[in-house]
Write a protein that holds these residues in place. Structure first.
Motif, short mmCIF file in Angstrom:
data_model
loop_
_atom_site.label_atom_id
_atom_site.label_comp_id
_atom_site.label_asym_id
_atom_site.label_seq_id
_atom_site.Cartn_x
_atom_site.Cartn_y
_atom_site.Cartn_z
N ALA A 69 0.81 -1.22 0.00
CA ALA A 69 0.00 0.00 0.00
C ALA A 69 0.85 1.27 0.00
O ALA A 69 0.37 2.34 -0.39
CB ALA A 69 -0.94 0.01 1.21
N ASP A 70 2.09 1.20 0.49
CA ASP A 70 3.01 2.34 0.48
C ASP A 70 2.39 3.57 1.13
O ASP A 70 2.58 4.70 0.67
CB ASP A 70 3.45 2.67 -0.95
CG ASP A 70 4.36 1.61 -1.54
OD1 ASP A 70 4.85 0.76 -0.77
OD2 ASP A 70 4.56 1.62 -2.76
N ALA A 71 1.63 3.36 2.21
CA ALA A 71 0.91 4.45 2.86
C ALA A 71 1.20 4.52 4.35
O ALA A 71 0.36 4.98 5.12
CB ALA A 71 -0.59 4.31 2.61
N ASN A 72 2.38 4.08 4.77
CA ASN A 72 2.81 4.35 6.13
C ASN A 72 3.32 5.78 6.23
O ASN A 72 3.53 6.47 5.22
CB ASN A 72 3.93 3.37 6.54
CG ASN A 72 3.39 2.04 7.03
OD1 ASN A 72 2.64 2.01 8.00
ND2 ASN A 72 3.74 0.96 6.36
N THR A 73 3.52 6.23 7.44
CA THR A 73 4.18 7.51 7.71
C THR A 73 5.45 7.20 8.50
O THR A 73 5.64 6.08 8.99
CB THR A 73 3.29 8.44 8.54
OG1 THR A 73 3.11 7.87 9.85
CG2 THR A 73 1.93 8.64 7.87
N PRO A 74 6.34 8.18 8.65
CA PRO A 74 7.51 7.92 9.49
C PRO A 74 7.14 7.46 10.90
O PRO A 74 7.88 6.69 11.52
CB PRO A 74 8.23 9.28 9.51
CG PRO A 74 7.88 9.88 8.19
CD PRO A 74 6.45 9.47 7.95
N ALA A 75 5.98 7.88 11.39
CA ALA A 75 5.56 7.50 12.75
C ALA A 75 5.03 6.07 12.81
O ALA A 75 5.09 5.44 13.86
CB ALA A 75 4.50 8.47 13.26
N THR A 76 4.51 5.54 11.69
CA THR A 76 3.91 4.20 11.71
C THR A 76 4.79 3.14 11.08
O THR A 76 4.55 1.95 11.26
CB THR A 76 2.54 4.19 10.99
OG1 THR A 76 2.72 4.48 9.59
CG2 THR A 76 1.60 5.21 11.61
N SER A 77 5.81 3.54 10.33
CA SER A 77 6.65 2.57 9.64
C SER A 77 7.51 1.79 10.64
O SER A 77 8.16 2.38 11.51
CB SER A 77 7.56 3.27 8.63
OG SER A 77 8.49 2.38 8.06
N THR A 78 7.50 0.49 10.50
CA THR A 78 8.37 -0.34 11.35
C THR A 78 9.70 -0.65 10.67
O THR A 78 10.65 -1.05 11.33
CB THR A 78 7.67 -1.67 11.69
OG1 THR A 78 7.34 -2.36 10.48
CG2 THR A 78 6.41 -1.42 12.50
N SER A 79 9.78 -0.45 9.36
CA SER A 79 10.99 -0.77 8.61
C SER A 79 11.88 0.45 8.36
O SER A 79 13.08 0.30 8.14
CB SER A 79 10.63 -1.39 7.26
OG SER A 79 9.99 -0.43 6.42
N GLY A 80 11.28 1.66 8.37
CA GLY A 80 12.05 2.84 8.03
C GLY A 80 12.41 2.91 6.56
O GLY A 80 13.32 3.65 6.17
N TYR A 81 11.69 2.16 5.71
CA TYR A 81 12.00 2.10 4.28
C TYR A 81 11.29 3.23 3.56
O TYR A 81 10.07 3.42 3.69
CB TYR A 81 11.57 0.75 3.72
CG TYR A 81 11.83 0.58 2.24
CD1 TYR A 81 13.09 0.82 1.70
CD2 TYR A 81 10.80 0.17 1.38
CE1 TYR A 81 13.33 0.66 0.35
CE2 TYR A 81 11.04 0.00 0.03
CZ TYR A 81 12.31 0.25 -0.48
OH TYR A 81 12.54 0.09 -1.83
N LEU A 82 12.02 3.99 2.77
CA LEU A 82 11.48 5.17 2.11
C LEU A 82 10.31 4.81 1.18
O LEU A 82 9.32 5.55 1.10
CB LEU A 82 12.58 5.88 1.32
CG LEU A 82 12.20 7.18 0.61
CD1 LEU A 82 11.76 8.24 1.62
CD2 LEU A 82 13.39 7.69 -0.21
N GLY A 83 10.40 3.67 0.49
CA GLY A 83 9.35 3.29 -0.44
C GLY A 83 8.01 3.04 0.19
O GLY A 83 6.98 3.07 -0.49
N GLY A 84 7.98 2.79 1.50
CA GLY A 84 6.72 2.56 2.17
C GLY A 84 6.00 3.82 2.61
O GLY A 84 4.90 3.75 3.17
N LEU A 85 6.58 4.99 2.31
CA LEU A 85 6.04 6.26 2.80
C LEU A 85 5.54 7.16 1.67
O LEU A 85 5.25 8.34 1.91
CB LEU A 85 7.14 7.02 3.57
CG LEU A 85 7.94 6.24 4.61
CD1 LEU A 85 9.03 7.13 5.19
CD2 LEU A 85 7.04 5.72 5.72
#
Length: 281
Positions: A115-131
């Motif tokens: 979905a690539d719709a995490n935020t820096p606050a919700t990401s558990t991986s810290g991967y840029l592509g997920g934000l």
């Protein structure tokens, strides 16, 4: 109106963890240039992958991403739909805010296993592509602009979804068209008659069809991708971007983008409608 797309190859950084994405973007650009007769414009300079936390990656990539945003801004101002090949989906942090500014009513059709719709606050991986989607929507500051309305996004084929992203789907903030039968009809219902800007992350496909970094079972076939492309080609096409195609398989065999480009033919061709389904490798 004449459909006059412009082909762009992005070669800068975007959170890469290996060099195969940047090289893969060039493979896709060559296949598209051969199929369309378009000469690609290259933006960005290849650099060794960092494989670091999103903040470090974004700081390293921001200069080339800004150059890509400026390039897309010119194309859209001229009424030329951009076709952009990029190594990683994080590159869309640069393109989506530009699309949102020029075409705020366009539907962003996001083909991706994630979905690539995490935020820096919700990401558990810290991967840029997920934000990416939340950054383009201005829910955190990427330094590349915001303005995207998440309600204009239709996820297609997403199946590896984190809990915060699922909450956005459950609340109707993001719409999801899962992989499966009758994909074209379900996608047509979700998009309506809105103009479309299409993002394709190649891991939306069933693993083994094209080389990708991520392999998530339950993806689209090439014929289903062609079916979806034919449906979307009946709408005004604002642009197309292709990410996450790697230049080689894990065993070192070179990747070919020819069948992928053929499946996407309705989106880049001046004509519309389905094409014969490409043969499976």
């Amino acid at each position: 109106m004449t459909f006059r797309p412009a082909l762009t190859l992005y070669q800068g950084r975007a959170g890469d963890r290996n060099p195969r994405g940047v090289a893969g973007a060039a493979v896709v650009a060559r296949a598209l240039a051969h199929a369309t007769g378009l000469d690609p414009t290259t933006v960005g300079t290849p650099a060794p992958p960092l494989g670091r936390h999103w903040e470090t990656e974004l700081d390293a990539a921001r200069g080339d991403l800004r150059a890509l945003a400026q390039h897309c801004d010119v194309l859209l101002a001229e009424g030329r739909p951009p076709i952009t090949t990029m190594g990683r989906c994080a590159t869309a942090l640069a393109t989506l805010p530009v699309v949102a500014r020029h075409r705020p009513r366009a539907c962003i059709v996001w083909f991706d296993a994630h979905a690539d719709a995490n935020t820096p606050a919700t990401s558990t991986s810290g991967y840029l592509g997920g934000l990416v989607l939340t950054g383009a929507a201005g829910l955190w500051d990427s330094g590349l602009g915001g303005g995207l309305a998440l309600q204009q996004v239709v996820l297609v084929g997403a199946r590896d979804i984190d809990a915060p992203e699922q909450q956005l789907i459950d609340r109707g903030v993001l719409r999801l068209v899962p992989a499966g039968p009758n994909l074209g009809a379900r996608l047509a219902d979700a998009v309506g008659q809105a103009p479309v800007y299409v993002h394709l992350d190649c891991d939306v496909l069933e693993p083994g069809l094209v080389p990708t970094e991520y392999r998530v079972p339950g993806g689209l076939s090439l014929s289903q991708l062609n079916e979806a492309a034919a449906v979307l080609a009946q709408r005004e096409r604002v642009g197309l971007e292709i990410a996450e195609f790697e230049s080689a398989w894990e065993d070192g065999r070179p990747g070919s983008a020819d069948e992928l480009v053929e499946a996407l033919q309705p989106l880049w061709s001046a004509r519309t409608g389905p094409t014969p389904p490409p043969a499976s490798p």
